[in-house]
Design a protein around this motif. Structure first.
Motif, short mmCIF file in Angstrom:
data_model
loop_
_atom_site.label_atom_id
_atom_site.label_comp_id
_atom_site.label_asym_id
_atom_site.label_seq_id
_atom_site.Cartn_x
_atom_site.Cartn_y
_atom_site.Cartn_z
N TRP A 255 29.65 82.13 60.06
CA TRP A 255 28.48 82.01 59.19
C TRP A 255 27.38 81.20 59.86
O TRP A 255 27.65 80.25 60.60
CB TRP A 255 28.87 81.30 57.90
CG TRP A 255 29.80 82.05 57.03
CD1 TRP A 255 29.50 82.99 56.09
CD2 TRP A 255 31.23 81.90 56.98
NE1 TRP A 255 30.64 83.43 55.47
CE2 TRP A 255 31.71 82.77 56.01
CE3 TRP A 255 32.14 81.10 57.68
CZ2 TRP A 255 33.07 82.89 55.71
CZ3 TRP A 255 33.49 81.20 57.39
CH2 TRP A 255 33.94 82.08 56.41
N PHE A 256 26.15 81.56 59.55
CA PHE A 256 24.98 80.81 59.99
C PHE A 256 23.93 80.92 58.91
O PHE A 256 24.08 81.69 57.96
CB PHE A 256 24.47 81.31 61.35
CG PHE A 256 24.15 82.78 61.41
CD1 PHE A 256 22.84 83.23 61.26
CD2 PHE A 256 25.14 83.72 61.63
CE1 PHE A 256 22.53 84.58 61.32
CE2 PHE A 256 24.84 85.08 61.70
CZ PHE A 256 23.53 85.51 61.55
N LYS A 257 22.86 80.14 59.04
CA LYS A 257 21.82 80.14 58.02
C LYS A 257 20.50 80.65 58.57
O LYS A 257 20.19 80.45 59.74
CB LYS A 257 21.64 78.72 57.46
CG LYS A 257 22.85 78.25 56.68
CD LYS A 257 22.64 76.88 56.07
CE LYS A 257 23.86 76.49 55.25
NZ LYS A 257 23.73 75.15 54.69
N ASP A 258 19.74 81.29 57.69
CA ASP A 258 18.39 81.69 58.05
C ASP A 258 17.47 80.47 57.89
O ASP A 258 17.91 79.41 57.46
CB ASP A 258 17.94 82.92 57.25
CG ASP A 258 17.61 82.65 55.78
OD1 ASP A 258 17.66 81.49 55.32
OD2 ASP A 258 17.29 83.63 55.08
N PRO A 259 16.18 80.57 58.25
CA PRO A 259 15.30 79.40 58.16
C PRO A 259 15.16 78.83 56.75
O PRO A 259 14.83 77.66 56.58
CB PRO A 259 13.95 79.93 58.67
CG PRO A 259 14.30 81.08 59.54
CD PRO A 259 15.52 81.70 58.91
N ALA A 260 15.44 79.64 55.73
CA ALA A 260 15.34 79.17 54.34
C ALA A 260 16.66 78.57 53.84
O ALA A 260 16.74 78.13 52.70
CB ALA A 260 14.93 80.32 53.43
N GLY A 261 17.68 78.56 54.70
CA GLY A 261 18.96 77.99 54.32
C GLY A 261 19.93 78.96 53.69
O GLY A 261 21.03 78.57 53.27
N ASN A 262 19.57 80.24 53.60
CA ASN A 262 20.47 81.26 53.07
C ASN A 262 21.57 81.54 54.09
O ASN A 262 21.32 81.59 55.29
CB ASN A 262 19.71 82.55 52.76
CG ASN A 262 18.70 82.36 51.66
OD1 ASN A 262 19.02 81.84 50.60
ND2 ASN A 262 17.47 82.77 51.91
N VAL A 263 22.77 81.78 53.60
CA VAL A 263 23.92 82.01 54.47
C VAL A 263 24.04 83.48 54.85
O VAL A 263 23.95 84.37 54.00
CB VAL A 263 25.22 81.54 53.78
CG1 VAL A 263 26.43 81.77 54.68
CG2 VAL A 263 25.12 80.07 53.38
N VAL A 264 24.24 83.70 56.14
CA VAL A 264 24.40 85.04 56.73
C VAL A 264 25.69 85.00 57.54
O VAL A 264 26.07 83.94 58.03
CB VAL A 264 23.20 85.38 57.63
CG1 VAL A 264 23.33 86.74 58.26
CG2 VAL A 264 21.89 85.27 56.86
N SER A 265 26.38 86.14 57.68
CA SER A 265 27.59 86.12 58.48
C SER A 265 27.64 87.30 59.44
O SER A 265 26.96 88.31 59.26
CB SER A 265 28.84 86.16 57.59
OG SER A 265 29.16 87.49 57.23
N ILE A 266 28.46 87.12 60.47
CA ILE A 266 28.92 88.23 61.30
C ILE A 266 30.41 88.33 61.03
O ILE A 266 31.10 87.31 60.88
CB ILE A 266 28.63 88.04 62.80
CG1 ILE A 266 29.14 86.70 63.32
CG2 ILE A 266 27.13 88.21 63.07
CD1 ILE A 266 29.00 86.51 64.82
#
Length: 123
Positions: free
Chosen positions: A109-120
């Protein structure tokens, strides 16, 4: 009623230009912009709407999951592009990938600039 409707998902951000740069340049997505909002054009045909919200609060869940065939190579490429992976437990390896054995898929998991969580996630 909605059986044949092409629904799509969306989430908010606090900075549209920063989100556009992240999703287009860092992640390499085709990103459109209209009416002050972004459309992330992802494989499969249904876009994801990214809209500005003045009092944005980052989602406390994963807003996007990107299936990948080689999670280690993808993680290394993202790290090279400046992405920092989140660490929620001691099951993360040195790249930030969770290797839970038979308990689930390989995921990071990582975050976008707005702090939303994204995953691979390795499929």
């Amino acid at each position: 009623m909605f059986k044949d409707t092409k629904a799509f998902s969306g989430f908010s951000v606090d900075d549209i230009p920063a989100a556009k740069a992240f999703y287009s340049q860092t992640l390499g997505l085709d990103v459109g912009e209209a009416n002050g909002m972004l459309r992330l054009n992802i494989a499969g045909g249904n876009p994801v709407l990214v809209y500005p919200k003045e009092n944005h609060v980052p989602a406390e869940y994963t807003v996007l999951n990107f299936p990948v065939t080689d999670i280690e190579a993808t993680a290394r490429e993202l790290i090279a592009r400046g992405v920092t992976f989140e660490r929620y437990s001691d099951q993360h390896d040195e790249l930030g990938i969770v290797r839970g054995g038979d308990e689930g898929p390989l995921i990071a998991w990582f975050k976008d600039p707005a702090g939303n969580v994204v995953s691979i996630i390795q499929d």
